[in-house]
Design an enzyme around this catalytic site. Structure first.
Site, PDB file in Angstrom:
ATOM      1  CE  LYS A 154       5.917  -5.957  -3.387  1.00 35.54           C
ATOM      2  NZ  LYS A 154       6.786  -6.799  -3.171  1.00 35.54           N
ATOM      3  CD  GLU A 168       2.638   6.686   5.135  1.00 40.71           C
ATOM      4  OE1 GLU A 168       1.724   5.880   4.907  1.00 40.71           O
ATOM      5  OE2 GLU A 168       2.787   6.448   6.393  1.00 40.71           O
ATOM      6  N   GLY A 190       9.806  -3.637  -2.543  1.00 40.67           N
ATOM      7  CA  GLY A 190      10.254  -2.215  -2.122  1.00 40.67           C
ATOM      8  C   GLY A 190      11.105  -1.647  -1.971  1.00 40.67           C
ATOM      9  NE  ARG A 191      13.982  -4.659   2.995  1.00 39.97           N
ATOM     10  CZ  ARG A 191      13.255  -4.922   3.311  1.00 39.97           C
ATOM     11  NH1 ARG A 191      11.860  -4.170   3.353  1.00 39.97           N
ATOM     12  NH2 ARG A 191      12.976  -6.011   4.053  1.00 39.97           N
ATOM     13  CD  GLU A 207      11.234  -2.009   5.203  1.00 35.41           C
ATOM     14  OE1 GLU A 207      10.390  -0.938   5.897  1.00 35.41           O
ATOM     15  OE2 GLU A 207      11.552  -2.180   4.082  1.00 35.41           O
ATOM     16  CG  HIS A 261      33.707  20.654  10.133  1.00 35.21           C
ATOM     17  ND1 HIS A 261      34.254  20.993  10.883  1.00 35.21           N
ATOM     18  CD2 HIS A 261      33.714  20.090   8.830  1.00 35.21           C
ATOM     19  CE1 HIS A 261      35.429  20.890   9.567  1.00 35.21           C
ATOM     20  NE2 HIS A 261      35.240  20.699   8.515  1.00 35.21           N
ATOM     21  CE  LYS A 280       2.856   0.024   6.842  1.00 32.23           C
ATOM     22  NZ  LYS A 280       2.586  -0.765   5.262  1.00 32.23           N
TER      23      LYS A 280
HETATM   24  O1  F6P Z   1       5.294   0.760   5.420  1.00 32.24           O
HETATM   25  C1  F6P Z   1       7.017  -0.215   4.644  1.00 32.24           C
HETATM   26  C2  F6P Z   1       6.582  -0.471   3.213  1.00 32.24           C
HETATM   27  O2  F6P Z   1       5.887  -1.196   3.626  1.00 32.24           O
HETATM   28  C3  F6P Z   1       8.140  -0.314   2.633  1.00 32.24           C
HETATM   29  O3  F6P Z   1       8.286  -1.798   2.938  1.00 32.24           O
HETATM   30  C4  F6P Z   1       7.581  -0.185   1.169  1.00 32.24           C
HETATM   31  O4  F6P Z   1       9.462   0.169   0.867  1.00 32.24           O
HETATM   32  C5  F6P Z   1       6.760   1.176   1.739  1.00 32.24           C
HETATM   33  O5  F6P Z   1       6.524   0.712   2.671  1.00 32.24           O
HETATM   34  C6  F6P Z   1       6.284   1.833   0.404  1.00 32.24           C
HETATM   35  O6  F6P Z   1       5.010   0.369   0.541  1.00 32.24           O
HETATM   36  P1  F6P Z   1       3.917   1.166  -1.006  1.00 32.24           P
HETATM   37  O7  F6P Z   1       5.458   1.070  -2.219  1.00 32.24           O
HETATM   38  O8  F6P Z   1       3.577  -0.629  -1.422  1.00 32.24           O
HETATM   39  O9  F6P Z   1       3.387   2.116  -1.242  1.00 32.24           O
END
Ligand code: F6P
Length: 537
Positions: free
Chosen positions: A198, A204, A256-257, A342, A373, A501
């Site tokens: 987003k 990452e 995002g979620r 979240e 199990h 972060k």
């Molecule tokens: O670290 C949390 C977050 O902001 C989430 O809410 C989001 O889904 C994820 O990181 C990834 O964010 P982006 O889509 O901006 O890379």
């Protein structure tokens, strides 16, 4: 007496009353404490919720102004108040609805235009008309994390029987092992890399995207033809060098979620095709219509939320387990962890005041029967009560293996029955009578007692189709919304992820040795030293 005190009084009055006695007292309990929409059935009768508890729970909805908040959400109100944003993932699946206005502008033309672009891109990739350097695309790698990964990764697996497009892979972790293992078997000349972010700043994702670009170009691929981006940040996708024709944008009113319904769902659309993806959207839309129109006592997301509130805020049970008896939903608990924790893992209410009760619970789970199990021992005989949310399909997708599915269903139903029924000391004694005697019989019997009276709910659906998956995901999204409104919190921000972060950024140069760890606490400095001693950094 406050509404919460009233609920606690009802709970206290119920005491150790057995759920089975509620069934004995009301022959119609299973129907009276279940609700349906479309082909979904949600059964919350195996809980301590009785008519009085339900009425008091429903009172919470009105006290919180749920109807107004719901309308505000669907109609583009700025309900994400800390970020000053609307919350409109519902617009992404509003295929048959009317305009949705944000700041005086109808967002639907833009939503439908992007959807149409996604469809033609997906058709072209799937049909081979849009080739990679080495011919038709064979593989798709979605690079994203959190909401830009969990939804499509969960859904591609869930809808495997509908998968007739290129193979889909998901890379999320910044651990180089993830991308190395994923790319190891792939051909850089026939792989489509989707960078899903987003913000297009997530460390990452951007690290993995750069690694993938180097892999692809060094391996003879064509980055211009083989990269796509899903983001709200068009300037940043351009700076990364992604062809604007391969960029699918969305607005900041998609959290995002909550984003798998739009461009973030592109990998799912590539896997199952635009038609099946449409059915997924329509399932979500059907749940929206139900949530928007059904009375509280018949409203599935509301009742699911109220059951959650009852167990966590009223009864004080710390966690809830999500237990899909559906192997293809094995990523659903992880998806729900982000969606619920979240969203509702907060300590202050919308106005910044410290909450005077608990916010969201810990959510966890694994598919059945595997969990049986592993950790069910604790659910049945441990000292903590863990409300369980079972999910099961009437039929699987393998008619030739119907006997497997019968066993799966029987196990699911057996678990909720066992949790409720339990096994008394007398029954346990009868079990071991003949094998042991006297004090040893008593001792052995005690180990075989199940307290029972443990609550669970069950969501049953005919089959895990794209439409049903859409219904389930929207059901849980709205559940989170209802819980958030009742608790008075903002379910749509996530400030709690920021500190880690920031500290990770400051630790980068310390881990690589270019800065000293002297500013850090003793434990952190010692762990950095350990990494350096063992060749890291
Ligand atoms: O670290 C949390 C977050 O902001 C989430 O809410 C989001 O889904 C994820 O990181 C990834 O964010 P982006 O889509 O901006 O890379």
């Amino acid at each position: 007496m406050s509404k919460w005190d009233k609920l606690k009084a009802i709970r206290a009055q119920a005491g150790e009353r057995h759920i089975l006695d509620l069934f004995k007292a009301d022959g119609d309990r299973a129907e009276a404490f279940s609700t349906t929409t479309g082909d979904l059935r949600f059964d919350y009768s195996k809980t301590q919720i009785d008519a009085a508890a339900r009425a008091a729970l429903i009172d919470l909805c009105d006290a919180a102004g749920l109807a107004d908040r719901r309308e505000a959400m669907f109609s583009g109100g700025t309900i994400n108040e800390t970020e000053g944003r609307a919350v409109l993932h519902t617009a992404l699946r509003n295929l048959d609805g009317g305009p949705v206005m944000v700041d005086g502008q109808d967002v639907m033309p833009g939503v439908l235009d992007t959807l149409a672009r996604m469809r033609s891109f997906a058709e072209a990739v799937r049909g081979g008309e849009k080739p990679a350097a080495g011919g038709a695309f064979t593989d798709v790698v979605n690079i994203g994390i959190g909401g830009s990964d969990l939804g499509p990764a969960m859904a591609v697996l869930a809808l495997a029987p509908y998968h007739d497009g290129p193979r889909c892979h998901f890379v999320s972790n910044v651990d180089g092992a993830h991308i190395a293992d994923t790319l190891a078997g792939l051909d850089p000349k026939t792989t489509l890399v989707i960078v899903a972010s987003k913000t297009f700043t997530t460390i990452e994702t951007m690290t993995n995207a750069r690694t993938a670009k180097a892999w692809l170009t060094e391996g003879g691929g064509d980055a211009a033809a083989q990269f796509a981006a899903l983001s709200t940040a068009g300037d940043k996708t351009a700076a990364f060098g992604i062809d604007p024709a391969h960029v699918f944008g969305f607005e900041d009113w998609v959290g995002g979620r909550y984003s798998m319904w739009g461009p973030i769902g592109l990998s799912l659309m590539l896997a199952i095709g635009p038609k099946a993806f449409d059915a997924f959207l329509r399932g979500g839309q059907a749940m929206d219509q139900h949530f928007r129109s059904a009375a509280w006592h018949e409203n599935m997301p509301v009742l699911l939320a109220l059951t959650g509130i009852w167990h966590h805020q009223v009864c004080g049970y710390a966690t809830r387990a999500v237990l899909p008896y559906d192997q293809r939903l094995s990523r659903l608990p992880a998806y729900f962890q982000q969606l619920e924790m979240e969203s509702n893992g907060k300590s202050v209410s919308m106005d910044g005041a410290v909450l005077d009760g608990p916010s969201g619970p810990v959510v966890w789970g694994e598919p059945g029967t595997n969990g049986q199990h592993a950790f069910y021992q604790l659910i049945h005989q441990g000292t903590a009560v863990i409300p369980c949310e079972f999910m099961v399909a009437a039929t699987g997708h393998e008619p030739e293996l119907a006997h497997h599915h019968r066993l799966l269903v029987a196990n699911c139903l057996a678990q909720s029955e066992a949790l409720m029924r339990g096994r008394s000391l007398e029954e346990a004694r009868a079990k071991v009578a003949g094998k042991f005697e006297g004090a040893e019989l008593e001792r052995q019997a005690r180990h075989r007692v199940f307290p029972g009276n443990r609550p669970s709910v069950t969501l049953a659906y005919p089959q895990l189709t794209p439409f049903v998956l859409g219904q389930i995901i929207a059901l849980y999204e709205h559940r989170v919304f209802v819980e958030g409104v009742i608790l008075g919190i903002n379910s749509y921000d996530q400030w709690g992820v920021e500190l880690g972060k920031e500290l990770a950024t400051s630790l980068g140069p310390i881990v690589d040795g270019s800065e000293s760890a002297a500013s850090k606490d003793g434990s952190t400095a010692a762990l950095v030293a350990f990494v350096h001693r063992h060749g890291g950094g």
